[in-house]
Design an enzyme around this catalytic site. Structure first.
Site, PDB file in Angstrom:
ATOM      1  N   ALA A  58      32.090 -17.863  50.792  1.00  0.00           N
ATOM      2  CA  ALA A  58      31.539 -17.473  49.491  1.00  0.00           C
ATOM      3  C   ALA A  58      30.262 -16.681  49.712  1.00  0.00           C
ATOM      4  O   ALA A  58      29.534 -16.913  50.680  1.00  0.00           O
ATOM      5  CB  ALA A  58      31.243 -18.699  48.628  1.00  0.00           C
ATOM      6  N   GLY A  60      27.739 -17.032  48.037  1.00  0.00           N
ATOM      7  CA  GLY A  60      26.649 -17.966  47.818  1.00  0.00           C
ATOM      8  C   GLY A  60      26.366 -18.881  48.992  1.00  0.00           C
ATOM      9  O   GLY A  60      25.378 -19.618  48.967  1.00  0.00           O
ATOM     10  N   TYR A  61      27.206 -18.864  50.025  1.00  0.00           N
ATOM     11  CA  TYR A  61      26.973 -19.709  51.191  1.00  0.00           C
ATOM     12  C   TYR A  61      25.915 -19.068  52.078  1.00  0.00           C
ATOM     13  O   TYR A  61      26.171 -18.056  52.748  1.00  0.00           O
ATOM     14  CB  TYR A  61      28.255 -19.911  51.986  1.00  0.00           C
ATOM     15  CG  TYR A  61      29.335 -20.722  51.288  1.00  0.00           C
ATOM     16  CD1 TYR A  61      29.065 -21.469  50.146  1.00  0.00           C
ATOM     17  CD2 TYR A  61      30.630 -20.738  51.776  1.00  0.00           C
ATOM     18  CE1 TYR A  61      30.045 -22.198  49.515  1.00  0.00           C
ATOM     19  CE2 TYR A  61      31.624 -21.477  51.156  1.00  0.00           C
ATOM     20  CZ  TYR A  61      31.325 -22.206  50.023  1.00  0.00           C
ATOM     21  OH  TYR A  61      32.310 -22.927  49.404  1.00  0.00           O
ATOM     22  N   GLN A  62      24.734 -19.656  52.063  1.00  0.00           N
ATOM     23  CA  GLN A  62      23.622 -19.218  52.912  1.00  0.00           C
ATOM     24  C   GLN A  62      23.361 -17.721  52.780  1.00  0.00           C
ATOM     25  O   GLN A  62      23.276 -16.981  53.758  1.00  0.00           O
ATOM     26  CB  GLN A  62      23.874 -19.605  54.366  1.00  0.00           C
ATOM     27  CG  GLN A  62      24.020 -21.114  54.582  1.00  0.00           C
ATOM     28  CD  GLN A  62      22.870 -21.936  54.020  1.00  0.00           C
ATOM     29  OE1 GLN A  62      22.981 -22.509  52.946  1.00  0.00           O
ATOM     30  NE2 GLN A  62      21.750 -21.964  54.727  1.00  0.00           N
ATOM     31  N   LYS A  88      34.205 -16.134  47.247  1.00  0.00           N
ATOM     32  CA  LYS A  88      33.938 -16.494  45.860  1.00  0.00           C
ATOM     33  C   LYS A  88      32.715 -15.754  45.330  1.00  0.00           C
ATOM     34  O   LYS A  88      31.869 -15.314  46.106  1.00  0.00           O
ATOM     35  CB  LYS A  88      33.691 -18.003  45.737  1.00  0.00           C
ATOM     36  CG  LYS A  88      34.698 -18.886  46.430  1.00  0.00           C
ATOM     37  CD  LYS A  88      34.306 -20.345  46.267  1.00  0.00           C
ATOM     38  CE  LYS A  88      34.837 -21.219  47.371  1.00  0.00           C
ATOM     39  NZ  LYS A  88      34.388 -20.854  48.697  1.00  0.00           N
TER      40      LYS A  88
END
Length: 360
Positions: A58, A60-62, A88
């Site tokens: 995603a 938004g991951y890190q 995502k």
């Protein structure tokens, strides 16, 4: 490794999907416990060697570094047409809303940034990470449909939603001629089973794949009392989800440990087996995890005419199955999560294993 079709799509995926939330720069993002690129690559390479072809990340991951790690690893260790990649996108920010950025433009910007992070020209599955209550649903679906038409994603999925929201979204998509969601990624494990109430029956009826996340409840289902890890100590998000119910969850976690000891396995192996079996029973769908074990299935015969389901079970179960066969008597297979409603189409099934009749 066993493979299956992601329900109504033409994507062939491994029954184990490697979730990539634990990969990424620990100094940039929500989590402090993620692992660096070198160790992330080792895990991804080993997953590929074991037959994993389905990877989920995603933006938004890190702060996008998870996408970057995954993209570089797949370029080095696999061919693009051999893997299925999902990522995502998050809802619009307040700044975007104030600036008049539409839902369609927001989706375009984020997918193009994800493709840049991954070093790819398309993803196979683009997932609506969480419901955006400040953006019209039409705008979301229109934006996603444009990305499908332009070839930037092959299919679309949704995550963290209620069954009624998924139903509403796909009904609108069908009305407008837009691409529909082919999968849902919900929170599901032995200490959070809400998806069994409405989402699982709905997905079975509509042929929508379920790719559940948090299979081990942030590590809680894989550890004995007193065991800990960097993630358990530092994952404030998981603490928010599970901390308030720790006393109620403890008996379930203890039962997992007891069953694992009974069959000479470990909590992690047992839970992955239970989760996949539950999904086979309910939805024919896939399990999300960085797990190393799996249970597959196949069904022979027409439904209602003596069909039988054969479970291919990891080595940790073989001793128990051999014991049942040796006794020559019926036995209850108490490691299968059965549907609460035995009269439903996803209800109890008879399982035949080399002549030993095991009825859940």
């Amino acid at each position: 490794m066993k493979y299956t079709q992601l329900d109504s799509s033409d994507l062939t995926v491994s029954r184990i999907c490697m979730g990539c939330m634990g990969f990424g720069d620990a100094h940039h993002g929500q989590h402090t416990w993620t692992i660096d690129e070198e160790h992330s690559r080792e895990i991804m390479k080993r997953g590929l060697e074991l037959g994993v072809n389905f990877f989920d990340t995603a933006i938004g991951y890190q702060s996008g570094t998870s996408e970057q790690y995954l993209g570089r690893a797949l370029r080095d260790f696999a061919r693009r047409d051999e893997v299925v990649v999902a990522t995502k996108f998050l809802p619009r920010t307040n700044q975007e809303i104030e600036a008049g950025v539409s839902g369609q433009e927001h989706i375009r910007r984020l997918l193009e940034k994800s493709l840049q992070n991954l070093g790819m020209d398309h993803v196979d599955l683009y997932i609506y990470h969480m419901w955006d209550y400040q953006t019209p649903l039409y705008d979301i679906l229109d934006g996603l449909n444009q990305m499908v038409k332009e070839g930037k994603t092959r299919y679309i999925g949704i995550s963290n939603c209620f069954a009624w929201q998924l139903c509403k979204a796909n009904a609108l998509a069908e009305k407008e001629g837009f691409a529909k969601f082919v999968s849902v990624q919900g929170h599901y494990n032995l200490i959070f089973r809400e998806e069994e109430r409405e989402m699982a029956p709905f997905c079975r009826e509509e042929n929508i794949a379920m790719t559940p996340y948090s299979s081990l409840a942030g590590g809680r289902l894989s550890k004995h009392p007193g065991e800990t890890s960097k993630r358990l100590q530092e994952d404030s998000y998981a603490q928010m989800k599970y901390g308030g119910m720790a006393d109620q969850d403890a008996p379930i976690i203890q039962r997992v440990a007891e069953l694992a000891a009974k069959i000479d396995g470990n909590n992690e192996e047992l839970f992955y087996a239970k989760t996949i079996e539950a999904k086979v029973e309910k939805t024919k769908s896939q399990v999300k995890s960085i797990g190393r074990r799996m249970v597959g299935h196949k069904t022979t015969g027409a439904e209602g005419t003596g069909s039988m389901t054969i479970y291919y079970i990891t080595p940790l179960f073989r001793a128990k199955l051999a014991e049942w066969k040796a006794t020559g008597r019926d036995a209850y297979f108490d490691l299968v999560i059965e549907n609460d409603d035995p009269d439903s189409s996803a209800g109890r099934q008879i399982i035949r294993l080399e002549g030993a009749l095991c009825q859940p």
